[in-house]
Design a protein around this motif. Structure first.
Motif, short mmCIF file in Angstrom:
data_model
loop_
_atom_site.label_atom_id
_atom_site.label_comp_id
_atom_site.label_asym_id
_atom_site.label_seq_id
_atom_site.Cartn_x
_atom_site.Cartn_y
_atom_site.Cartn_z
N UNK A 254 0.82 -1.39 -0.12
CA UNK A 254 -0.20 0.39 -0.36
C UNK A 254 0.53 1.53 -0.17
N UNK A 255 0.93 2.29 -0.33
CA UNK A 255 1.14 3.55 -0.79
C UNK A 255 0.32 4.83 -0.91
N UNK A 256 0.37 5.76 -0.47
CA UNK A 256 -0.12 6.18 0.04
C UNK A 256 -0.04 8.15 -0.92
N UNK A 257 -0.70 8.55 -1.63
CA UNK A 257 -0.36 9.59 -2.28
C UNK A 257 -0.25 10.58 -1.42
N UNK A 258 0.58 11.99 -2.35
CA UNK A 258 0.98 13.05 -1.38
C UNK A 258 -0.93 14.21 -1.29
N UNK A 259 -1.69 13.56 -2.25
CA UNK A 259 -3.21 13.86 -1.62
C UNK A 259 -3.21 13.52 -0.32
N UNK A 260 -3.30 12.25 -0.40
CA UNK A 260 -3.85 11.56 0.81
C UNK A 260 -4.77 10.49 0.87
N UNK A 261 -4.25 9.71 -0.38
CA UNK A 261 -5.61 8.60 -1.10
C UNK A 261 -4.10 7.43 -1.11
N UNK A 262 -4.78 6.68 -0.29
CA UNK A 262 -4.42 4.75 -0.54
C UNK A 262 -4.85 4.36 -1.14
N UNK A 263 -3.47 3.73 -1.89
CA UNK A 263 -3.33 2.91 -2.71
C UNK A 263 -2.63 1.37 -2.86
N UNK A 264 -3.40 0.57 -3.37
CA UNK A 264 -2.69 -0.52 -3.23
C UNK A 264 -1.81 -0.78 -4.54
N UNK A 265 -0.37 -0.88 -4.35
CA UNK A 265 0.42 -0.20 -5.67
C UNK A 265 0.68 -2.45 -6.20
N UNK A 266 0.81 -2.58 -6.96
CA UNK A 266 1.33 -3.62 -7.85
C UNK A 266 2.81 -2.83 -8.66
N UNK A 267 3.82 -3.01 -8.88
CA UNK A 267 5.03 -2.80 -9.53
C UNK A 267 5.80 -3.85 -9.37
N UNK A 268 5.85 -3.72 -11.05
CA UNK A 268 7.42 -5.11 -11.35
C UNK A 268 8.43 -4.10 -11.71
N UNK A 269 9.42 -5.04 -11.75
CA UNK A 269 10.77 -4.86 -11.30
C UNK A 269 11.58 -4.23 -13.56
N UNK A 270 11.66 -2.99 -13.00
CA UNK A 270 12.36 -3.06 -14.80
C UNK A 270 13.75 -3.79 -15.22
N UNK A 271 14.46 -4.53 -14.32
CA UNK A 271 15.53 -5.55 -14.34
C UNK A 271 15.34 -6.86 -14.39
N UNK A 272 13.91 -6.79 -14.84
CA UNK A 272 13.49 -8.21 -14.75
C UNK A 272 12.96 -8.35 -16.55
N UNK A 273 12.60 -9.58 -17.47
CA UNK A 273 12.17 -9.10 -18.46
C UNK A 273 10.20 -8.92 -18.40
N UNK A 274 10.22 -9.73 -16.87
CA UNK A 274 9.04 -9.45 -16.40
C UNK A 274 8.41 -7.45 -16.44
N UNK A 275 8.84 -6.74 -16.75
CA UNK A 275 8.79 -5.58 -16.88
C UNK A 275 7.81 -4.83 -17.30
N UNK A 276 6.28 -5.61 -16.65
CA UNK A 276 5.43 -5.53 -17.27
C UNK A 276 4.33 -4.34 -16.90
N UNK A 277 4.69 -3.17 -15.24
CA UNK A 277 3.94 -2.44 -15.21
C UNK A 277 3.58 -1.44 -14.05
N UNK A 278 3.48 -0.71 -13.56
CA UNK A 278 2.85 -0.20 -12.46
C UNK A 278 1.23 -0.36 -12.64
#
Length: 293
Positions: A93-117
């Motif tokens: 989870x991550x909070x934005x600068x506006x104070x909103x909470x999100x569930x964040x899934x982030x891939x690894x740019x060093x991996x071939x599975x660099x599929x997104x955020x």
């Protein structure tokens, strides 16, 4: 005696100040990165020579199923998080600068599975899909996307995980139907009826005098796209309307997300922005955030 007491008081004060400073340092070290920090860190790490491969159909289906289940549940269920983690995503989870909470899934740019955020709002149903398909390549488009998100906390944020030129341009998700980005965009827009606001950037061109090129897919745009053009012009921006004008081949008619949206009759805005506009996201973001509202 008084001198000794004074010394003790001074030492206690110094100790308290030091303890407070240490606590502050430890709190900073342990603080979770904000949504903005995570997006910028991913974007900064993208490289045209970076690794990338398209997901297999099974991988695509698993991730799309997990994301839609998380949105339906309105929670960060461990089972669905585990599916994303098995696909190479860091999930939290991550909070934005506006104070909103999100569930964040982030891939690894060093991996071939660099599929997104992808960032899913945790405490409200989504009403808009904000897309950044060419991070790092289309400079500062992620900053515009984050500014739109700040104005529309009921939006889902979707960003590509590799540079568009990676793997011989196979990572150009705006033109590859086998990407996870495309699968998520299509699923979320069709299943939830989310309007798609897709952000791009263009360099200065001698044959184009516009701040924004706005397209709505391969055919005539949906009414919300025309309304967006009107609002952008009312905000003092010069708009080239791709359905009515020639816009230096920036019309976005071959965009695969736009084509899919047109088949399903869903609003899709292909927004090409000049460099000056992208450098001032605070100017354009409130207008873009009204799309589909």
């Amino acid at each position: 005696m008084r001198g000794a007491r004074g010394t003790v008081v001074v030492l206690v004060v110094i100790a308290l100040v030091a303890a407070g400073a240490l606590a502050g340092v430890l709190a900073t070290r342990g603080a979770s990165p904000t949504l903005e920090q995570q997006v910028r860190d991913l974007t900064d790490r993208l490289d045209p020579d970076g690794p990338y491969r398209a997901p297999t159909p099974a991988e695509r289906d698993a991730v799309v199923g997990a994301v839609t289940a998380l949105l339906a549940a309105g929670s960060d269920g461990q089972v669905h998080r585990g599916v994303l983690e098995a696909a190479g995503f860091a999930v939290g989870t991550a909070r934005s600068a506006a104070g909103v909470d999100y569930l964040v899934a982030r891939s690894d740019p060093a991996s071939q599975r660099s599929w997104g955020l992808i960032a899913l709002p945790l405490d409200r149903p989504p009403r808009l899909l904000v897309e950044v398909p060419h991070p790092n390549a289309d400079l500062a488009t992620e900053e515009v996307g984050l500014a739109v998100l700040a104005a529309r906390p009921d939006a889902v944020y979707l960003q590509a995980g590799a540079h568009r030129r990676a793997s011989g341009e196979r990572a150009d998700v705006a033109h590859e139907e086998d990407s996870l980005f495309h699968a998520l965009a299509v699923e979320l827009s069709t299943r939830l009826g989310l309007p798609q606001l897709q952000l791009h950037g263009f360099a200065e061109r001698a044959d184009l005098d516009a701040d924004v090129v706005l397209g709505g897919g391969p055919d005539d745009p949906a009414p919300p796209v025309v309304e967006l053009a009107d609002r952008l012009e009312a905000a003092g921006l010069q708009v080239c309307r791709a359905w009515a004008q020639r816009c230096s081949r920036l019309e976005g008619r071959t965009n695969v997300q736009g084509r899919a949206a047109a088949r399903d009759g869903l609003p899709f805005a292909h927004v090409e922005m000049s460099a000056p506009v992208r450098r001032r996201p605070d100017r354009v973001a409130p207008v873009l955030a009204a799309f589909g509202a």
